[in-house]
Enzyme design. Structure first.
Site, PDB file in Angstrom:
ATOM      1  N   GLY A  12       0.812  -1.220   0.000  1.00  0.00           N
ATOM      2  CA  GLY A  12       0.000   0.000   0.000  1.00  0.00           C
ATOM      3  C   GLY A  12       0.840   1.262   0.000  1.00  0.00           C
ATOM      4  N   ILE A  14       1.399   3.716   2.353  1.00  0.00           N
ATOM      5  CA  ILE A  14       2.339   3.859   3.469  1.00  0.00           C
ATOM      6  C   ILE A  14       3.231   2.623   3.557  1.00  0.00           C
ATOM      7  CG2 ILE A  14       2.520   4.121   5.982  1.00  0.00           C
ATOM      8  CD1 ILE A  14      -0.158   5.757   5.727  1.00  0.00           C
ATOM      9  N   SER A  36      -6.034  -6.230  -2.721  1.00  0.00           N
ATOM     10  CA  SER A  36      -7.427  -5.829  -3.004  1.00  0.00           C
ATOM     11  C   SER A  36      -7.506  -4.334  -3.290  1.00  0.00           C
ATOM     12  CB  SER A  36      -8.357  -6.209  -1.849  1.00  0.00           C
ATOM     13  OG  SER A  36      -7.945  -5.572  -0.667  1.00  0.00           O
ATOM     14  N   SER A 127      -4.350   6.331  13.790  1.00  0.00           N
ATOM     15  CA  SER A 127      -4.639   7.559  13.056  1.00  0.00           C
ATOM     16  C   SER A 127      -5.038   8.675  14.006  1.00  0.00           C
ATOM     17  CB  SER A 127      -5.795   7.273  12.103  1.00  0.00           C
ATOM     18  OG  SER A 127      -6.325   8.470  11.603  1.00  0.00           O
ATOM     19  N   THR A 129      -7.430  10.370  13.558  1.00  0.00           N
ATOM     20  CA  THR A 129      -8.897  10.392  13.607  1.00  0.00           C
ATOM     21  C   THR A 129      -9.428   9.799  14.916  1.00  0.00           C
ATOM     22  OG1 THR A 129      -8.996   8.317  12.401  1.00  0.00           O
ATOM     23  CG2 THR A 129      -9.350  10.294  11.117  1.00  0.00           C
ATOM     24  N   TYR A 151     -14.410   4.154  10.571  1.00  0.00           N
ATOM     25  CA  TYR A 151     -12.977   4.024  10.289  1.00  0.00           C
ATOM     26  C   TYR A 151     -12.156   4.391  11.531  1.00  0.00           C
ATOM     27  CZ  TYR A 151      -8.338   5.449   8.824  1.00  0.00           C
ATOM     28  OH  TYR A 151      -6.984   5.618   8.754  1.00  0.00           O
ATOM     29  N   LYS A 155      -9.850   2.040  14.448  1.00  0.00           N
ATOM     30  CA  LYS A 155      -8.473   2.340  14.870  1.00  0.00           C
ATOM     31  C   LYS A 155      -8.404   2.378  16.396  1.00  0.00           C
ATOM     32  CE  LYS A 155      -6.430   2.796  10.859  1.00  0.00           C
ATOM     33  NZ  LYS A 155      -5.522   1.726  10.419  1.00  0.00           N
ATOM     34  N   TYR A 179      -1.027   8.514  12.982  1.00  0.00           N
ATOM     35  CA  TYR A 179      -0.589   9.321  11.837  1.00  0.00           C
ATOM     36  C   TYR A 179      -1.450  10.558  11.705  1.00  0.00           C
ATOM     37  CZ  TYR A 179       0.868   4.643  10.052  1.00  0.00           C
ATOM     38  OH  TYR A 179       1.365   3.389   9.867  1.00  0.00           O
ATOM     39  N   ASN A 181      -1.532  13.589   8.573  1.00  0.00           N
ATOM     40  CA  ASN A 181      -1.969  13.444   7.169  1.00  0.00           C
ATOM     41  C   ASN A 181      -0.789  13.103   6.256  1.00  0.00           C
ATOM     42  OD1 ASN A 181      -4.102  15.004   8.569  1.00  0.00           O
ATOM     43  ND2 ASN A 181      -5.023  15.047   6.548  1.00  0.00           N
ATOM     44  N   ASN A 200     -10.379  10.513  -2.089  1.00  0.00           N
ATOM     45  CA  ASN A 200     -11.081  11.161  -0.979  1.00  0.00           C
ATOM     46  C   ASN A 200     -10.239  12.253  -0.367  1.00  0.00           C
ATOM     47  OD1 ASN A 200     -13.425   9.358  -0.753  1.00  0.00           O
ATOM     48  ND2 ASN A 200     -11.871   7.811  -0.283  1.00  0.00           N
ATOM     49  N   ASP A 299     -15.786  16.759   9.156  1.00  0.00           N
ATOM     50  CA  ASP A 299     -14.476  17.424   9.154  1.00  0.00           C
ATOM     51  C   ASP A 299     -14.344  18.367  10.343  1.00  0.00           C
ATOM     52  OD1 ASP A 299     -13.412  16.245   6.934  1.00  0.00           O
ATOM     53  OD2 ASP A 299     -13.655  17.962   5.601  1.00  0.00           O
TER      54      ASP A 299
HETATM   55  N1  UDP Z   1     -10.412  18.643   1.396  1.00  0.00           N
HETATM   56  C1  UDP Z   1     -10.958  19.480   0.422  1.00  0.00           C
HETATM   57  N2  UDP Z   1     -11.269  18.922  -0.799  1.00  0.00           N
HETATM   58  C2  UDP Z   1     -11.066  17.602  -1.090  1.00  0.00           C
HETATM   59  C3  UDP Z   1     -10.509  16.771  -0.084  1.00  0.00           C
HETATM   60  C4  UDP Z   1     -10.205  17.325   1.149  1.00  0.00           C
HETATM   61  O1  UDP Z   1     -11.149  20.664   0.643  1.00  0.00           O
HETATM   62  O2  UDP Z   1     -11.381  17.166  -2.205  1.00  0.00           O
HETATM   63  C5  UDP Z   1     -10.049  19.225   2.700  1.00  0.00           C
HETATM   64  C6  UDP Z   1     -10.739  18.599   3.897  1.00  0.00           C
HETATM   65  O3  UDP Z   1     -11.969  19.247   4.143  1.00  0.00           O
HETATM   66  C7  UDP Z   1      -9.718  18.823   5.007  1.00  0.00           C
HETATM   67  C8  UDP Z   1      -8.375  18.715   4.281  1.00  0.00           C
HETATM   68  O4  UDP Z   1      -8.662  18.971   2.912  1.00  0.00           O
HETATM   69  O5  UDP Z   1      -9.821  20.128   5.547  1.00  0.00           O
HETATM   70  C9  UDP Z   1      -7.700  17.349   4.407  1.00  0.00           C
HETATM   71  O6  UDP Z   1      -8.625  16.347   4.035  1.00  0.00           O
HETATM   72  P1  UDP Z   1      -8.171  14.846   3.799  1.00  0.00           P
HETATM   73  O7  UDP Z   1      -9.379  14.090   3.329  1.00  0.00           O
HETATM   74  O8  UDP Z   1      -6.963  14.812   2.927  1.00  0.00           O
HETATM   75  O9  UDP Z   1      -7.696  14.348   5.224  1.00  0.00           O
HETATM   76  P2  UDP Z   1      -8.495  14.244   6.621  1.00  0.00           P
HETATM   77  O10 UDP Z   1      -7.803  15.219   7.532  1.00  0.00           O
HETATM   78  O11 UDP Z   1      -9.918  14.568   6.398  1.00  0.00           O
HETATM   79  O12 UDP Z   1      -8.270  12.851   7.062  1.00  0.00           O
END
Ligand code: UDP
Length: 342
Positions: A12, A14, A36, A127, A129, A151, A155, A179, A181, A200, A299
């Protein structure tokens, strides 16, 4: 230094960078990956960048029918420890299909395999998150947890399972790496993030706009209480992140007693979406059209790490700048416009 390391999810994004850093540090590795969500070509590229002793077991840790093969494979390899990165990682998908995410059995198969190999050393890819919205920045490891989606909850659950494991048997030495970002790619441009379908995450999306695969980026919200209204995150170069895993294994092998420790891997600095776009524009010399769109559900406005614990315990710190992250991400994207299928 621990020598024979199992890397689940080693093909993958990472994982491939972790494999390169492990080989560079003198380890032998066994990659367990079911391909996958990854590409076998990644393994060829790892071998190209970092020639070394790399074995491969194509198996799905979550498939009970393959558990014995995995356990036997890890035992035969003579593992000293493992880095567990295999797993799905799309937040939105985890909301829509939670049952695919609550695959704790995958983790438990790896635990059984490590017990069979008498190698109770484990680094888990967790993460940021796992943190809730209630923390002040920079977020420390003892901040409040409260993930907002399946998700993030998987974690956190796995972190807690691993803590129980270390309470039950003092021989378990575990680090949960939280982690922030991860972005960027290996400076060679040979390995990098290769998302399936519409990305995403921000960086792969920006990169696909820059290379002309997509028309424009949607910026999710410009009315946050941040310096320019857009979301702020702690972007970390994937090679720095990968080195953090090697440092975590070194740390564990120096521990006289067992235990499970949560450690942030971040830079300690946040960048807004607009700042990330500008940096990528400079690095790629391409236009990155964007449009302001509504906020994305779930977010947070701003999150960045307190990265002191990694310095203290692991002797590790992130070294690469946002310019490095963008330049390396762009090299990967422009050299491989369609990822590993290019
Ligand atoms: N973001 C955005 N447009 C996109 C994808 C992400 O504006 O198409 C923004 C998102 O709202 C966040 C930042 O970019 O503020 C990082 O998002 P990402 O999905 O990369 O990582 P996350 O911190 O959500 O895991």
């Amino acid at each position: 230094m621990t020598k024979k390391i199992v890397v689940t999810g080693g093909a993958g994004y990472i994982g491939s960078h972790v494999c390169v850093e492990l080989i560079n540090a003198g380890c032998e590795i066994l990659i367990i990956d079911d391909f996958s969500n990854t590409h076998p070509e990644a393994v060829n590229r790892i071998r190209e960048i970092a020639p070394g002793n790399i074995s491969l077991l194509q198996c799905d840790l979550a498939n009970a029918a393959q558990a014995e093969e995995i356990i036997e494979g890890v035992k035969a390899f003579g593992a000293d420890g493992a880095i567990h990165l295999a797993g799905l990682k799309a937040v939105g998908e985890s909301v829509a299909e939670p049952a695919r995410y609550y695959t704790v059995s995958a983790m438990l198969t790896l635990v059984r395999a490590l017990e069979a190999a008498n190698a109770r050393t484990l680094v888990f890819s967790s993460s940021a998150t796992v943190y809730g919205e209630l923390n002040d920045n920079p977020v420390k490891e003892d901040g409040k947890t409260g993930p907002e989606n399946p998700y993030g909850r998987t974690k956190l659950f796995i972190e807690e399972i691993l803590k129980d494991l270390s309470r039950g048997n003092e021989n378990w030495r575990i680090v949960n790496l939280r982690y922030f970002n991860p972005v960027g790619a290996h400076p060679s441009g040979r390995i990098g993030e290769d998302p399936n379908g519409v990305p995403n995450n921000l960086f792969p999306f920006i990169a696909q706009v820059a290379v002309g695969r997509r028309d424009k980026l949607m910026v999710f919200g410009d009315d946050y209480t941040t310096r320019d209204g857009t979301g702020v995150r702690d972007y970390i170069h994937v090679s720095d992140l990968a080195r953090g895993h090697v440092a975590a294994l070194d740390y564990l092998s120096a521990q006289k007693t067992g235990g499970a420790t949560d450690i942030n891997l971040g830079t300690g600095t946040g960048y807004s979406v607009l700042e990330a776009i500008s940096a990528f524009k400079r690095a790629s010399n391409r236009d990155i059209p964007y449009e302001i769109a509504p906020r994305r559900d779930g977010d947070v406005a701003e999150i960045y790490a307190n990265a002191e614990l990694a310095k203290t315990l692991l002797g590790w710190r992130a070294e690469k700048t946002i310019e490095d992250m963008c330049a390396d991400h762009w090299r990967w994207q422009s050299d491989n416009p369609d990822g590993y299928e290019s």
